[in-house]
Motif scaffolding. Structure first.
Motif, PDB file in Angstrom:
ATOM      1  N   ASP A 116      19.201  -8.834   7.712  1.00 44.41           N
ATOM      2  CA  ASP A 116      19.867  -9.225   8.965  1.00 44.41           C
ATOM      3  C   ASP A 116      20.097  -7.964   9.778  1.00 44.41           C
ATOM      4  N   VAL A 117      19.637  -7.983  11.011  1.00 43.28           N
ATOM      5  CA  VAL A 117      19.693  -6.767  11.826  1.00 43.28           C
ATOM      6  C   VAL A 117      20.098  -7.107  13.250  1.00 43.28           C
ATOM      7  N   SER A 118      20.900  -6.217  13.864  1.00 42.73           N
ATOM      8  CA  SER A 118      21.203  -6.289  15.302  1.00 42.73           C
ATOM      9  C   SER A 118      20.702  -5.012  15.938  1.00 42.73           C
ATOM     10  N   THR A 119      20.036  -5.120  17.077  1.00 42.52           N
ATOM     11  CA  THR A 119      19.633  -3.903  17.775  1.00 42.52           C
ATOM     12  C   THR A 119      20.864  -3.262  18.400  1.00 42.52           C
ATOM     13  N   ALA A 120      20.804  -1.956  18.588  1.00 40.34           N
ATOM     14  CA  ALA A 120      21.930  -1.223  19.184  1.00 40.34           C
ATOM     15  C   ALA A 120      21.413   0.094  19.727  1.00 40.34           C
ATOM     16  N   PRO A 121      22.145   0.687  20.693  1.00 41.12           N
ATOM     17  CA  PRO A 121      21.753   2.025  21.131  1.00 41.12           C
ATOM     18  C   PRO A 121      21.728   2.989  19.944  1.00 41.12           C
ATOM     19  N   TYR A 122      21.017   4.100  20.076  1.00 38.05           N
ATOM     20  CA  TYR A 122      20.944   5.104  19.023  1.00 38.05           C
ATOM     21  C   TYR A 122      22.348   5.552  18.620  1.00 38.05           C
ATOM     22  N   PRO A 123      22.637   5.704  17.364  1.00 34.54           N
ATOM     23  CA  PRO A 123      21.762   5.725  16.193  1.00 34.54           C
ATOM     24  C   PRO A 123      21.545   4.360  15.536  1.00 34.54           C
ATOM     25  N   GLY A 124      21.793   3.271  16.239  1.00 36.34           N
ATOM     26  CA  GLY A 124      21.601   1.938  15.664  1.00 36.34           C
ATOM     27  C   GLY A 124      20.118   1.571  15.570  1.00 36.34           C
TER      28      GLY A 124
ATOM     29  N   GLY B 225       0.814  -1.197   0.000  1.00 33.28           N
ATOM     30  CA  GLY B 225       0.000   0.000   0.000  1.00 33.28           C
ATOM     31  C   GLY B 225       0.851   1.252   0.000  1.00 33.28           C
ATOM     32  N   ASP B 226       0.279   2.332   0.503  1.00 30.31           N
ATOM     33  CA  ASP B 226       0.905   3.649   0.351  1.00 30.31           C
ATOM     34  C   ASP B 226       0.417   4.534   1.496  1.00 30.31           C
ATOM     35  N   VAL B 227       1.285   4.820   2.441  1.00 36.57           N
ATOM     36  CA  VAL B 227       0.863   5.560   3.633  1.00 36.57           C
ATOM     37  C   VAL B 227       1.792   6.751   3.884  1.00 36.57           C
ATOM     38  N   MET B 228       1.183   7.891   4.197  1.00 37.97           N
ATOM     39  CA  MET B 228       1.950   9.072   4.619  1.00 37.97           C
ATOM     40  C   MET B 228       1.957   9.116   6.138  1.00 37.97           C
ATOM     41  N   LEU B 229       3.130   9.091   6.710  1.00 35.38           N
ATOM     42  CA  LEU B 229       3.271   9.188   8.174  1.00 35.38           C
ATOM     43  C   LEU B 229       3.466  10.668   8.489  1.00 35.38           C
ATOM     44  N   ALA B 230       2.346  11.325   8.755  1.00 33.68           N
ATOM     45  CA  ALA B 230       2.348  12.794   8.822  1.00 33.68           C
ATOM     46  C   ALA B 230       3.004  13.285  10.104  1.00 33.68           C
ATOM     47  N   GLY B 231       3.923  14.217   9.945  1.00 30.70           N
ATOM     48  CA  GLY B 231       4.601  14.814  11.098  1.00 30.70           C
ATOM     49  C   GLY B 231       5.798  14.009  11.568  1.00 30.70           C
ATOM     50  N   ALA B 232       6.070  12.875  10.907  1.00 34.09           N
ATOM     51  CA  ALA B 232       7.215  12.047  11.325  1.00 34.09           C
ATOM     52  C   ALA B 232       8.520  12.749  10.942  1.00 34.09           C
ATOM     53  N   ARG B 233       9.558  12.514  11.743  1.00 35.13           N
ATOM     54  CA  ARG B 233      10.875  13.096  11.431  1.00 35.13           C
ATOM     55  C   ARG B 233      11.841  11.992  11.035  1.00 35.13           C
ATOM     56  N   PRO B 234      12.226  11.927   9.736  1.00 35.36           N
ATOM     57  CA  PRO B 234      13.082  10.844   9.254  1.00 35.36           C
ATOM     58  C   PRO B 234      14.443  10.803   9.928  1.00 35.36           C
ATOM     59  N   ASP B 235      14.950  11.959  10.375  1.00 35.48           N
ATOM     60  CA  ASP B 235      16.285  11.985  10.989  1.00 35.48           C
ATOM     61  C   ASP B 235      16.316  11.219  12.309  1.00 35.48           C
ATOM     62  N   LEU B 236      15.135  10.900  12.874  1.00 36.64           N
ATOM     63  CA  LEU B 236      15.101  10.204  14.160  1.00 36.64           C
ATOM     64  C   LEU B 236      15.205   8.689  14.016  1.00 36.64           C
TER      65      LEU B 236
ATOM     66  N   GLU C  68      16.880   6.894  11.009  1.00 36.87           N
ATOM     67  CA  GLU C  68      17.531   6.627   9.722  1.00 36.87           C
ATOM     68  C   GLU C  68      17.877   5.154   9.555  1.00 36.87           C
ATOM     69  N   ASP C  69      18.391   4.525  10.599  1.00 36.71           N
ATOM     70  CA  ASP C  69      18.805   3.124  10.483  1.00 36.71           C
ATOM     71  C   ASP C  69      17.596   2.237  10.178  1.00 36.71           C
ATOM     72  N   ALA C  70      16.486   2.468  10.865  1.00 38.96           N
ATOM     73  CA  ALA C  70      15.288   1.646  10.635  1.00 38.96           C
ATOM     74  C   ALA C  70      14.728   1.877   9.232  1.00 38.96           C
TER      75      ALA C  70
END
Ligand SMILES: CC(=O)N[C@H]1[C@@H](OP(=O)(O)OP(=O)(O)OC[C@H]2O[C@@H](n3ccc(=O)[nH]c3=O)[C@H](O)[C@@H]2O)O[C@H](CO)[C@@H](O)[C@@H]1O
Ligand SMILES: C=C(OP(=O)(O)O)C(=O)O
Length: 429
Positions: free
Chosen positions: A304-312, A258-269, A271-273
């Motif tokens: 393949d992903v590993s969780t990590a503290p920000y900015p991970g 589909g196609d969704v606008m996430l309004a008001g979201a900040r991409p810089d917060l 980036e990794d995801a």
């Protein structure tokens, strides 16, 4: 108890407004304890955790008024809280309240810094690991506090006030960084926090403290410097958008197509995801309105992903990514490095037909062609929403129980998703 009923199979199309971040709103509300003057917080999400913290602060004598909604107001606009901690009548945070929510323990720093004493129950919160508070207590000790633990309570005293110090965390901790930052803001002299958490919510709290008159440099880096001040003053601050809610709906869209606008979201917060989602086959575009997520036709690719503290990659999006990977074309590996017990969703996803096996701290997910609806329940917030994501793509009916977990952290979840075409409703008990 309420349940969420989902009939899967619909693509998501439309706009989802992103709320203020729970994990910033909570410490910002707690920061109000640092001043006798009014703190006005805008864009506060309507969540069970926020309501509970209002009760906890009320118990300390804090007055909170919530702005009334006027006719014609955007129903998705966040609330504004006017928080007045002029008089603190009680420096005890009792077990009955603190055991329900991890972040409520963080009142210990401001109470101690302003009142010279605090008695706070050891915390509860999401059951995702042992979650000790030793770093918090070591930081307060470094600032000169006398700390004892008695009958499940932390007794903290600093009758002559706190003194600036160098605090070196052995491991990155969001909560302990909040505690150290808030306590050091009112300490005498300079403090330096090394190996500080760099999460955007830390920066948001530091920005608000600076508006309140605190002298802080380096928030958002691993070294934060604080020059303590004798008192803080009134301020007005808007809570930053919720990056975990943003990532969750981005993954839901990648899951259903589909196609969704996430309004008001900040991409810089996140980036990794977002980069991870691109690798998984979603199209992500940043516009003036927010983040547009699409997946048209093409399937989901394994990552393949590993969780990590920000900015991970955030641990708070690990369960949602796993839900998405259950339908990927191939094998993905998801490693959890922050919490030792954050795989409670694995056995529930399996009820929907997911094929996942655990290998220590890594979940190996073999993507399947189809998921089928089933009754499921989860023991924590992000695990619960991962079941919603899987349910949206499963054939037939999924019934998610223990909805109170979702209400802790997702504002108007059913409304936001059904506005975009999902068949999802709350069934009240
Ligand atoms: C309300 C809120 O903002 N919660 C977030 C916060 O939780 P929280 O602040 O509780 O998580 P931490 O960053 O402190 O935890 C990180 C790791 O440090 C360990 N640790 C922490 C403190 C301590 O005194 N001793 C210790 O050993 C924890 O067990 C964990 O293994 O950050 C987590 C990590 O991004 C997120 O998943 C949570 O959503
Ligand atoms: C784990 C979370 O919350 P808490 O730290 O309050 O348990 C979360 O927000 O995902």
């Amino acid at each position: 108890m309420d349940k969420i009923r989902i009939v899967g199979g619909n693509e998501l199309k439309g706009t989802i407004p992103i709320s203020g971040a729970k994990n910033a709103a909570l410490p910002l509300m707690i920061a109000s304890l640092l001043t006798e003057e009014k703190l006005i917080l805008e864009n506060v999400p309507r969540l069970a955790d926020v309501a509970l913290l209002q009760r906890i602060l009320g118990n300390h004598g804090v007055d909170i008024t919530t702005n009334g909604k006027r006719n014609g107001d955007d129903p998705y606009a966040g609330q504004t809280l006017e928080i007045d901690a002029r008089v603190i009548v009680d420096t005890v945070a009792p077990y009955e309240l603190v055991s329900k929510m991890r972040a409520s323990f963080w009142v210990v720093g401001p109470l101690l810094a302003r009142m010279g004493v605090a008695k706070v129950s050891l915390p509860g919160g999401c059951a995702i690991g042992t979650r000790p508070v030793d770093f918090h207590l070591d930081a307060l000790r470094a600032l000169g506090a006398d700390i004892e633990i008695d009958a499940g309570y932390v007794l903290a005293k600093a009758p002559r006030g706190l003194t600036g110090a160098r605090i070196v965390f052995p491991k990155v901790s969001v909560g302990a960084t909040h505690t150290a930052l808030m306590a050091a803001a009112l300490a005498r002299g300079e403090s330096v926090i090394e190996n500080a958490a760099r999460e955007p919510e830390i920066v948001d709290v530091a920005d608000c403290l600076i508006k309140m008159g605190a002298r802080i440099e380096g928030a958002g880096t691993s070294t934060i410097r604080i020059e303590g001040v004798p008192r803080l003053k009134a301020a007005r601050h808007a809570v930053l958008p919720d990056r975990i809610e943003t990532g969750t709906y981005a993954m839901a869209t990648a899951m259903t197509g589909g196609d969704v606008m996430l309004a008001g979201a900040r991409p810089d917060l996140l980036e990794d995801a977002l980069e991870t989602l691109r690798h998984a086959g979603a199209e992500i575009d940043v516009t003036n309105e927010g983040i547009r997520v699409r997946r048209n036709g093409a399937g989901i690719l394994p990552v393949d992903v590993s969780t990590a503290p920000y900015p991970g990659f955030p641990t708070d999006l690990q369960a949602q990514l796993m839900a998405l990977m259950t339908k990927a074309k191939g094998r993905s590996r998801i490693t959890e490095t922050i919490f030792e017990n954050r795989f409670m969703h694995v056995q529930e996803l399996a009820r929907l037909g997911a094929r996942i096996h655990l290998d220590g701290d890594t979940a190996v997910v073999e993507g399947v062609e189809r998921l089928t609806g089933a009754p499921v329940m989860a023991t924590d917030l992000r695990a619960s929403v991962s079941l919603v994501i899987a349910g949206l793509a499963a054939e037939g009916e999924t019934m998610v129980q223990r909805v109170y977990h979702l209400d802790r952290g997702f504002e108007k979840l059913e409304e936001k998703l059904s506005r975009c075409g999902a068949e999802i409703e709350r069934i009240s008990a």
